[in-house]
Design an enzyme around this catalytic site. Sequence first.
Site, PDB file in Angstrom:
ATOM      1  CG  ASP A   3      14.816  32.448  10.476  1.00  0.00           C
ATOM      2  OD1 ASP A   3      14.824  33.224  11.450  1.00  0.00           O
ATOM      3  OD2 ASP A   3      15.634  32.340   9.770  1.00  0.00           O
TER       4      ASP A   3
ATOM      5  CG  ASP B 161       7.393  33.752   7.476  1.00  0.00           C
ATOM      6  OD1 ASP B 161       6.423  34.773   7.002  1.00  0.00           O
ATOM      7  OD2 ASP B 161       8.232  33.990   8.397  1.00  0.00           O
TER       8      ASP B 161
ATOM      9  NE  ARG C  53      11.948  30.925   7.887  1.00  0.00           N
ATOM     10  CZ  ARG C  53      10.771  31.733   8.186  1.00  0.00           C
ATOM     11  NH1 ARG C  53      10.725  33.106   8.035  1.00  0.00           N
ATOM     12  NH2 ARG C  53       9.974  31.191   9.100  1.00  0.00           N
TER      13      ARG C  53
ATOM     14  NE  ARG D 286      13.739  35.884   2.985  1.00  0.00           N
ATOM     15  CZ  ARG D 286      13.833  35.553   4.372  1.00  0.00           C
ATOM     16  NH1 ARG D 286      12.435  35.279   4.779  1.00  0.00           N
ATOM     17  NH2 ARG D 286      14.744  36.126   5.117  1.00  0.00           N
TER      18      ARG D 286
ATOM     19  CG  HIS E 236       7.882  38.828   5.434  1.00  0.00           C
ATOM     20  ND1 HIS E 236       8.497  38.407   6.204  1.00  0.00           N
ATOM     21  CD2 HIS E 236       8.117  37.842   4.274  1.00  0.00           C
ATOM     22  CE1 HIS E 236       8.910  37.023   6.088  1.00  0.00           C
ATOM     23  NE2 HIS E 236       8.942  36.760   4.925  1.00  0.00           N
TER      24      HIS E 236
ATOM     25  CB  CYS F 199       6.103  36.449  11.822  1.00  0.00           C
ATOM     26  SG  CYS F 199       7.040  36.836  13.466  1.00  0.00           S
TER      27      CYS F 199
HETATM   28  C1  CIR Z   1      13.373  35.582   8.469  1.00  0.00           C
HETATM   29  O1  CIR Z   1      14.443  36.476   8.089  1.00  0.00           O
HETATM   30  O2  CIR Z   1      12.837  34.800   7.661  1.00  0.00           O
HETATM   31  C2  CIR Z   1      13.305  35.628   9.732  1.00  0.00           C
HETATM   32  N1  CIR Z   1      14.423  35.851  10.580  1.00  0.00           N
HETATM   33  C3  CIR Z   1      12.036  36.371  10.327  1.00  0.00           C
HETATM   34  C4  CIR Z   1      10.697  36.222   9.467  1.00  0.00           C
HETATM   35  C5  CIR Z   1       9.848  36.894  10.288  1.00  0.00           C
HETATM   36  N2  CIR Z   1       8.535  36.542   9.530  1.00  0.00           N
HETATM   37  C6  CIR Z   1       7.318  37.204   9.830  1.00  0.00           C
HETATM   38  O3  CIR Z   1       7.287  38.469  10.029  1.00  0.00           O
HETATM   39  N3  CIR Z   1       6.353  36.995   9.045  1.00  0.00           N
END
Ligand code: CIR
Length: 251
Positions: free
Chosen positions: A61, A67, A86, A131, A160, A245
Amino acid sequence: MQRRLVVRRFGPRLADGLTLDGVPADIDLAQAALDWQAYVEFFERNGWTVIECPAADHCPDAVFVEDAVVVFDDLAVICRPGAPSRQLETAGLAEWFAALGLGVASLKTGTLDGGDVLKVGRDVYVGLSDRTSPAAIDELAKLLGDAWSVVPVAFSGVLHLKSAITALPDGQLIGMAACIDDPEIRARVRAVPEAHGAHVVVIDESHLVMSSSAPQTAAVFEAEGYEVSTVDLAEFEKLDGCVTCLSVRIR
Ligand code: CIR
């Protein structure tokens, strides 16, 4: 003003990225590469200097670089991603952002994903999510001091806070009000017709970029006088990503 866009190229394991329902996404890697490149080129065409931070191919990711780091003025805050898969994404980022000339602070408590951090003017709305923990929000608030006003926001139903809401250039909150548990903030959210219509990146006072999967919302904003550009993000949306993101924006 120099605007810089930090992006992170994805690796061969993108399809192993997390999904909300736990079902692996069916990702077309070639299409994802084309869409990522088009996203980068869109910002370059619009005057941003694009900088690639080192890839982290062992972290599926990592392309969702928003993030891992949030920038406040000239301070890069290195996050503590909430998902175990992550957490290695932040390795080396403190040094890398410092080399860009930014101040750097690394969170040390709890967990916090940058996707939960929505800056509107000097207000910083931070989603309380699976998270992002209250302890990390407290630490962020202390770190930012009086320069920013940190507001924790309870929400549900999406990954999020910025999956649910973002903001227009005038500070108006837009998105899926029903996801916001906090009644005062929910009352301030202007509804949009599509889920991906909740996500805008502000290019300047009159120009927005959105996903091409929210055409009705784009038409609403265009009718109000905004220039709305769109980018194709379907492969990343399968992994619960959105237009915000894929980058960290330094303004
Ligand atoms: C996750 O679940 O962490 C990733 N597959 C997607 C993260 C997306 N991040 C965001 O929108 N800030």
